[in-house]
Scaffold this active site. Structure first.
Site, PDB file in Angstrom:
ATOM      1  CG  ASP A 102      -0.291  -0.262   2.534  1.00  0.00           C
ATOM      2  OD1 ASP A 102       0.703  -1.013   2.554  1.00  0.00           O
ATOM      3  OD2 ASP A 102      -0.747   0.267   3.556  1.00  0.00           O
ATOM      4  CD  GLU A 168       3.331  -1.454   7.435  1.00  0.00           C
ATOM      5  OE1 GLU A 168       3.629  -1.492   8.640  1.00  0.00           O
ATOM      6  OE2 GLU A 168       3.358  -0.398   6.767  1.00  0.00           O
TER       7      GLU A 168
END
Length: 436
Positions: A102, A168
């Site tokens: 991400d 994350e």
């Protein structure tokens, strides 16, 4: 007789070491050959970042690449996660390797031909999206690792599980995601993982360097929210109010005494930070409520408990002293455990890192108060998480743009070292099991 046995044993050890050196040289050659492809992947991901649990394009590219390598692929794990399973030609342990996918709600300022121009709405604000923490490089590195190891499939003593993890940085409000959700969905099972390795690029560590720490290496983290409820009034008549802005200011000041006066910082570092405060709509109106959000970091369960209790006590009692009410939620929306490198595993694999990067380039580092949800994997299986240099040679670690900032920058010349390190950790761990 004993002498002959000893000579034979030493010869076997020497042969095994020689064979492993040859294998690591082959890895190095293959990784170097993939450098331009790796950089192209990274630049594509960088130009097209996606926020947590929204990594649809990203995961599609990864899944397609793994499939072309003949790797068994699972998609949609913890929403957008991708898992690849490479079964070696010989029996052995299951080694997991993880990369996060991400981006962040950060507007890029770096003048690059592949700079992100992506915009989105985040927390009701229009923001840019940027890989401002290096997850683009993590994905590209692990894709290259998959290509190297799949080319050696028939000689692999075990199975490799490639974990490409979403969110994350945390799942969006009201959603689940990240490593915790992947673990809940069984990513460490079927086949059962024996050990897990992961890396994180670091923009303030020189390229060519690897830094590590056994035991507690990154902090445990809890976010927090404090809502201060007062009484609204005209800004010209503050005596008619219970001013939550003033109360919030006093609470923020008081919270700073937790680390300076309650935590024994000679044993473990700790952090209490208020990063956002919202209250009021107009310059001459004292608002009714103020909401503060922040983060706390710690390295022991005892410090976690101490900090949480003191945040609540200071906020609630300070508000009471001014006639207001404070409501405290800690954790508020997420909590990551301590990122803990298994001490035995770290000691066992340190020679591999040193052989890969050169002993002088593998450095012990102090604890890091940043946090990582890689810790959820480490709660279930032994893990080793290390840092890879991404700062240009000769750079200044103090002035180099840090992670999560618009000026975040990586020197791409250090990426292949990450490929070599993860490949060699995998192969050497498998060889250590084979040679027992």
């Amino acid at each position: 007789m004993m002498k002959r046995v000893l000579i034979a044993a030493l010869a076997l050890v020497s042969f095994a070491a020689s064979a492993q050196t040859t294998t690591n040289a082959l890895v190095s050659k293959k990784a170097d050959a993939l450098e331009q492809k790796l950089i192209a992947w990274r630049r594509d991901f960088h130009e097209h970042p996606e926020l947590g649990n929204r990594e649809v394009r990203t995961s599609g590219i990864i899944a397609k690449h793994l499939q072309t390598l003949g790797i068994e692929v699972q998609t949609g794990v913890a929403k957008t996660g991708v898992v690849g399973i490479l079964k070696g030609g010989k029996p052995g342990p299951v080694v997991a390797l993880r990369a996060d996918m991400d981006g962040l709600p950060v507007t890029e300022r770096v003048n690059l031909p592949f700079a992100s121009k992506v915009k989105t709405t985040y927390n009701d604000q229009e923001v840019g999206v940027m890989h401002a923490c290096g997850h683009d490089s993590h994905m590209a590195i692990l894709m290259a690792v998959a290509e190297v190891l799949s080319s050696m499939k028939k000689d692999l003593h075990g199975t490799v599980k490639f974990i490409f993890q979403p969110a994350e940085e945390g799942a969006p409000a009201g959603e689940k995601g990240g490593a915790e959700e992947m673990v809940k969905q069984g990513v460490l099972d079927n086949p059962k993982v024996d050990v897990i390795f992961g890396l994180h690029i670091n923009s303030q560590t020189e390229v060519g360097k690897i830094v590590y720490r056994p035991g507690g290496t990154m902090a445990g983290v809890s976010d927090l929210q404090i809502t201060v409820k007062g009484r609204s009034a005209h800004g010209a008549y503050p005596w008619s109010s219970v001013d939550p802005v003033v109360v919030s200011a006093q609470i923020i000041t008081g919270l700073q005494t937790i680390v300076s006066r309650n935590v024994n910082v000679t044993e473990n570092p700790a952090v209490v930070t208020i990063g956002a405060i919202k209250g009021g709509t107009r310059f001459n109106i004292i608002p009714e409520n103020v909401v503060m959000q922040g983060t706390v970091r710690y390295f022991t369960e005892a410090d976690q408990k101490l900090i949480s209790e003191n945040v609540k006590r200071i906020a609630i009692k300070t508000a009471e002293a001014y006639g207001a009410i404070a409501e405290v939620q800690i954790p508020y929306s997420n909590q990551y455990p301590l990122t803990f490198n298994d001490v035995t595993l770290t000691e066992k694999m340190l020679p591999t890192l040193q052989a890969t990067a050169g002993k002088a380039n593998v450095l012990l580092r102090p604890p890091v108060t940043g946090a990582e949800d890689f810790s959820f994997f480490q709660q279930k299986v032994p893990g080793l998480f290390f840092f890879l240099g991404g700062m240009p040679k000769g750079g200044n670690a103090i002035t180099a743009p840090s992670h999560h900032t618009p000026d975040f920058y990586l020197d791409e010349s250090g990426f292949t070292l990450g490929v070599k390190a993860l490949c060699n950790l995998t192969l050497d761990y498998m060889a250590s099991g084979k040679n027992k």
